[in-house]
Write a protein that holds these residues in place. Structure first.
Motif, mmCIF file in Angstrom:
data_model
loop_
_atom_site.group_PDB
_atom_site.id
_atom_site.type_symbol
_atom_site.label_atom_id
_atom_site.label_comp_id
_atom_site.label_asym_id
_atom_site.label_seq_id
_atom_site.Cartn_x
_atom_site.Cartn_y
_atom_site.Cartn_z
ATOM 1 N N VAL A 200 -82.149 -68.937 17.465
ATOM 2 C CA VAL A 200 -82.632 -70.173 18.101
ATOM 3 C C VAL A 200 -83.945 -70.626 17.482
ATOM 4 C CG1 VAL A 200 -83.425 -71.179 20.268
ATOM 5 C CG2 VAL A 200 -81.424 -69.664 20.254
ATOM 6 N N MET A 201 -84.852 -69.712 17.254
ATOM 7 C CA MET A 201 -86.175 -70.072 16.715
ATOM 8 C C MET A 201 -86.059 -70.612 15.291
ATOM 9 S SD MET A 201 -88.323 -66.835 18.242
ATOM 10 C CE MET A 201 -89.910 -67.308 17.541
ATOM 11 N N ILE A 202 -85.171 -70.021 14.475
ATOM 12 C CA ILE A 202 -85.006 -70.505 13.095
ATOM 13 C C ILE A 202 -84.452 -71.923 13.085
ATOM 14 C CG2 ILE A 202 -83.625 -70.171 11.006
ATOM 15 C CD1 ILE A 202 -83.979 -67.163 11.408
ATOM 16 N N VAL A 203 -83.436 -72.170 13.915
ATOM 17 C CA VAL A 203 -82.844 -73.505 13.970
ATOM 18 C C VAL A 203 -83.883 -74.532 14.409
ATOM 19 C CG1 VAL A 203 -81.169 -74.932 15.185
ATOM 20 C CG2 VAL A 203 -80.499 -72.689 14.322
ATOM 21 N N GLN A 204 -84.620 -74.226 15.454
ATOM 22 C CA GLN A 204 -85.609 -75.179 15.951
ATOM 23 C C GLN A 204 -86.768 -75.368 14.978
ATOM 24 O OE1 GLN A 204 -85.303 -77.083 18.722
ATOM 25 N NE2 GLN A 204 -83.232 -76.208 18.809
ATOM 26 N N ALA A 205 -87.177 -74.297 14.330
ATOM 27 C CA ALA A 205 -88.270 -74.417 13.357
ATOM 28 C C ALA A 205 -87.847 -75.273 12.171
ATOM 29 C CB ALA A 205 -88.704 -73.031 12.886
ATOM 30 N N LEU A 212 -90.809 -83.592 11.448
ATOM 31 C CA LEU A 212 -92.244 -83.712 11.694
ATOM 32 C C LEU A 212 -92.760 -85.098 11.340
ATOM 33 C CD1 LEU A 212 -94.693 -82.125 12.646
ATOM 34 C CD2 LEU A 212 -95.104 -81.435 10.285
ATOM 35 N N ASP A 213 -92.294 -85.675 10.232
ATOM 36 C CA ASP A 213 -92.768 -86.997 9.807
ATOM 37 C C ASP A 213 -91.923 -88.118 10.400
ATOM 38 O OD1 ASP A 213 -94.756 -85.812 8.269
ATOM 39 O OD2 ASP A 213 -93.425 -85.598 6.536
ATOM 40 N N ARG A 214 -90.613 -87.879 10.589
ATOM 41 C CA ARG A 214 -89.745 -88.943 11.083
ATOM 42 C C ARG A 214 -89.877 -89.150 12.582
ATOM 43 N NH1 ARG A 214 -84.096 -87.180 8.025
ATOM 44 N NH2 ARG A 214 -84.963 -87.074 5.898
ATOM 45 N N ASP A 215 -89.887 -88.045 13.329
ATOM 46 C CA ASP A 215 -89.918 -88.154 14.794
ATOM 47 C C ASP A 215 -90.821 -87.049 15.343
ATOM 48 O OD1 ASP A 215 -89.511 -88.464 17.478
ATOM 49 O OD2 ASP A 215 -87.316 -88.623 17.351
ATOM 50 N N PRO A 216 -92.143 -87.293 15.357
ATOM 51 C CA PRO A 216 -93.070 -86.245 15.813
ATOM 52 C C PRO A 216 -92.772 -85.760 17.230
ATOM 53 C CG PRO A 216 -94.258 -88.022 14.725
ATOM 54 C CD PRO A 216 -92.842 -88.498 14.905
ATOM 55 N N GLU A 217 -92.298 -86.651 18.103
ATOM 56 C CA GLU A 217 -92.026 -86.235 19.480
ATOM 57 C C GLU A 217 -90.889 -85.206 19.526
ATOM 58 O OE1 GLU A 217 -92.639 -85.900 23.433
ATOM 59 O OE2 GLU A 217 -93.837 -87.035 21.986
ATOM 60 N N GLN A 218 -89.824 -85.470 18.763
ATOM 61 C CA GLN A 218 -88.718 -84.519 18.718
ATOM 62 C C GLN A 218 -89.155 -83.214 18.056
ATOM 63 O OE1 GLN A 218 -85.183 -86.137 17.019
ATOM 64 N NE2 GLN A 218 -83.970 -84.272 17.318
ATOM 65 N N ALA A 219 -90.042 -83.335 17.067
ATOM 66 C CA ALA A 219 -90.560 -82.127 16.416
ATOM 67 C C ALA A 219 -91.369 -81.293 17.404
ATOM 68 C CB ALA A 219 -91.413 -82.508 15.210
ATOM 69 N N ARG A 220 -92.176 -81.950 18.250
ATOM 70 C CA ARG A 220 -92.942 -81.219 19.255
ATOM 71 C C ARG A 220 -92.010 -80.526 20.249
ATOM 72 N NH1 ARG A 220 -96.759 -85.490 18.640
ATOM 73 N NH2 ARG A 220 -95.659 -86.773 20.174
ATOM 74 N N THR A 221 -90.903 -81.214 20.601
ATOM 75 C CA THR A 221 -89.934 -80.590 21.512
ATOM 76 C C THR A 221 -89.327 -79.341 20.888
ATOM 77 O OG1 THR A 221 -89.420 -82.757 22.467
ATOM 78 C CG2 THR A 221 -87.828 -80.975 22.825
ATOM 79 N N ALA A 222 -89.001 -79.440 19.602
ATOM 80 C CA ALA A 222 -88.433 -78.269 18.915
ATOM 81 C C ALA A 222 -89.427 -77.120 18.858
ATOM 82 C CB ALA A 222 -87.986 -78.663 17.513
ATOM 83 N N VAL A 223 -90.685 -77.462 18.602
ATOM 84 C CA VAL A 223 -91.709 -76.401 18.557
ATOM 85 C C VAL A 223 -91.874 -75.767 19.927
ATOM 86 C CG1 VAL A 223 -94.167 -75.965 18.204
ATOM 87 C CG2 VAL A 223 -92.919 -77.415 16.598
ATOM 88 N N LYS A 224 -91.781 -76.578 20.994
ATOM 89 C CA LYS A 224 -91.873 -76.029 22.338
ATOM 90 C C LYS A 224 -90.718 -75.050 22.602
ATOM 91 C CE LYS A 224 -92.126 -77.354 27.221
ATOM 92 N NZ LYS A 224 -91.020 -76.447 27.608
ATOM 93 N N VAL A 225 -89.506 -75.422 22.127
ATOM 94 C CA VAL A 225 -88.366 -74.508 22.287
ATOM 95 C C VAL A 225 -88.616 -73.208 21.547
ATOM 96 C CG1 VAL A 225 -85.917 -74.185 21.781
ATOM 97 C CG2 VAL A 225 -86.728 -76.383 22.660
ATOM 98 N N VAL A 226 -89.193 -73.295 20.356
ATOM 99 C CA VAL A 226 -89.517 -72.087 19.595
ATOM 100 C C VAL A 226 -90.485 -71.205 20.384
ATOM 101 C CG1 VAL A 226 -90.648 -71.207 17.523
ATOM 102 C CG2 VAL A 226 -89.062 -73.132 17.356
ATOM 103 N N ALA A 227 -91.511 -71.837 20.950
ATOM 104 C CA ALA A 227 -92.497 -71.064 21.710
ATOM 105 C C ALA A 227 -91.869 -70.436 22.955
ATOM 106 C CB ALA A 227 -93.666 -71.968 22.098
#
Length: 403
Positions: A200-205, A212-227
Motif C-alpha cells: 500500500v505504501m509503495i503504491v501511494q508513494a 505532486l505537480d499535477r494535483d497537489p491535493e491528491q498527492a497530499r491525500t496519498a501521502v496521508k495514506v502512506v503515513a
C-alpha cells in the motif's frame, strides 16, 4: 585438572575391585603350593581362575566356562575342594548378575549343582557326604539367589534410566517442534503485516510522486495514506514484539512464544477498515456477504481476515491500481468460504515490492490448520481468483442452522 575415572571403557573403581578379588583368589592358592594336593600344578589352576576373574564383568559367560573347565581338571585330578574354589562361586554370581540372558545363569546353576555333588564326594571328613553336599548346595543356592536379586534390581534401574532418557528425548523433540511451529506462525504474521503495508505504501508513494505537480491535493491525500498505513504497520509490529516478550510456559532453554494477546486480536469487525485502506490505495472493491455470520472462534476469524488481506495485497501488487476486485464471504451451514476475484485491468505499479513467494504458502498453512482448503490461479477472462474454504466447528454450524 580433570582426573580420568575410566579405563578401557570401564570405571576405575570397578577395575580396582576386580583386581583385588582376583588377587585374593590367587593368594589363596599360593600358601598351599607345597602341602596341598596337586602342589604347584593345583596352584597354577587357582592362578588361572584368578586371571579369568579379571574379565568377569565384560565376559561373564566365557569366564564361567573357563573356571568350570579348570574346576573339572581339579575334580579329575582328585585334588578335592581347595581354598581358591571360591572362584567358582564368584563366577556363578557374575554370570547371573551380568549375563546377557538369564538362561546362562540357569545353566551355570545346573553345572554348579553337579559340581556340588562331585566336590562333596571328594571332601574328606568324619560326617556323611550328603551332609557336606547339603552344605555346599545351601551356599551355592544362596549365592545364586543373591545374584538373581541383584540382577533384577540392576535391570530395573537400567529400565528406569532408559525410560527417563526416552522421555527426555521426547521432550526435546516436542520442544523443537513447538519452536519450529512458533517460528512459522511468527513468519506468517510478519509477512502479512509487512507485505500488506509495504504494498500500500509503495503504491501511494508512487502516486504522490507523479501527482505532486499535477494535483497537489491528491498527492497530499496519498501521502496521508502512506503515513496512516505506516502507523498501522508499526502498531502491528509492536503487537508482535509484545507477543514475543510475553513470557509463556518454560520450555527447553527458556520461555516459549505465547499466543496472540486476547486484548488485540484482529477480528472480522475490522474487515471494513481493511477494505477502506485498499480502496484508498486505488482498488475498486465490491464486498458482499452471503448468509448470517455465526460466532466464529478468534483464531478462525484471524485466518479469514489474513486471507482477505493477503489476497487484496496480491491484487494490488500484480493487478495494479484501478483493478476491480470482488470480495465475497459466504457463511454456509458447515463452512466459511472466502472468494477474492480481480479483473487484472489495473495500472501496474511502477516499482513493485519484491515478492518472497510466501504469500500463498502462508495462506495455505493458515487454512490447513483448520482442515480447510485453498485454491488459487488465473481466470480465463483475465485476472486472478482465490477461494478458501474453512470448515466450521460443530457448535458454529449448529448456530447457523438454528438461524
Amino acid at each position: 585438572m580433570t582426573v580420568r575415572r575410566t579405563m578401557f571403557g570401564r570405571p576405575l573403581r570397578g577395575i580396582a575391585f576386580d583386581v583385588a578379588v582376583a588377587g585374593a583368589v590367587a593368594l589363596l592358592g599360593l600358601p598351599g603350593a607345597v602341602n596341598q594336593p596337586g602342589g604347584w600344578a593345583a596352584t597354577l589352576v587357582g592362578v588361572g581362575m584368578a586371571v579369568a576373574l579379571l574379565f568377569r564383568r565384560s565376559y561373564p559367560s566365557a569366564v564361567t566356562v573357563v573356571i568350570a573347565a579348570l574346576a573339572l581338571v581339579q575334580v579329575i585330578a582328585q585334588w578335592g575342594p581347595l581354598a581358591y574354589d571360591v572362584a567358582v562361586l564368584i563366577a556363578l554370581y557374575s554370570v547371573v548378575k551380568y549375563g546377557q540372558r538369564l538362561r546362562d545363569g540357569v545353566l551355570a546353576g545346573a553345572v554348579a549343582a553337579v559340581g556340588v555333588l562331585l566336590a562333596a564326594a571328594q571332601t574328606p571328613g568324619l560326617i556323611s557326604w550328603w551332609v557336606t553336599a547339603l552344605w555346599y548346595a545351601l551356599v551355592t543356592g544362596a549365592v545364586w539367589l543373591v545374584a538373581l536379586n541383584v540382577r533384577t534390581r540392576r535391570l530395573y534401574v537400567l529400565s528406569l534410566e532408559e525410560r527417563a532418557s526416552t522421555l527426555e528425548r521426547e521432550r526435546e523433540a516436542e520442544s523443537r517442534a513447538a519452536v519450529a511451529e512458533e517460528r512459522t506462525r511468527i513468519a506468517r504474521e510478519l509477512h502479512d503485516v509487512v507485505a500488506h503495508s509495504m504494498a500500500v505504501m509503495i503504491v501511494q508513494a508512487d502516486g504522490a510522486r507523479f501527482m505532486l505537480d499535477r494535483d497537489p491535493e491528491q498527492a497530499r491525500t496519498a501521502v496521508k495514506v502512506v503515513a496512516d498505513t505506516g502507523r498501522q504497520a508499526l502498531e502491528e509490529m509492536r503487537r508482535l514484539v509484545g507477543v514475543l516478550r510475553d513470557a509463556g510456559p518454560s520450555g527447553a532453554g527458556g520461555s516459549v512464544v505465547a499466543a496472540d494477546p486476547e486484548h488485540r486480536r484482529l477480528a472480522l469487525t475490522e474487515l471494513p477498515d481493511l477494505l477502506a485502506r485498499f480502496r484508498d490505495a486505488g482498488l475498486r472493491i465490491r464486498h458482499t456477504v452471503d448468509g448470517e455470520p455465526p460466532a466464529l472462534p478468534p483464531g478462525l476469524e484471524l485466518t479469514v481476515y489474513r486471507v482477505v488481506q493477503e489476497a487484496l495485497t496480491n491484487a494490488l501488487k500484480h493487478a495494479g491500481v484501478g483493478a476491480g476486485v470482488e470480495v465475497t464471504l459466504t457463511y454456509a451451514a458447515d463452512a466459511v468460504v472466502v472468494r477474492v476475484l480481480d479483473d487484472g485491468r489495473g495500472r501496474p505499479v511502477v516499482s513493485p515490492a519484491p515478492s518472497g513467494g510466501h504469500g500463498l504458502l502462508g495462506m495455505r498453512e493458515r487454512v490447513t490448520v483448520y482442515d480447510g482448503s485453498l485454491t488459487a490461479g488465473p481466470r480465463l477472462a483475465g485476472g486472478w481468483q482465490l477461494e478458501a474454504r474453512l470448515p466450521l466447528p460443530s457448535d458454529s454450524a449448529t448456530e447457523v442452522i438454528a438461524a
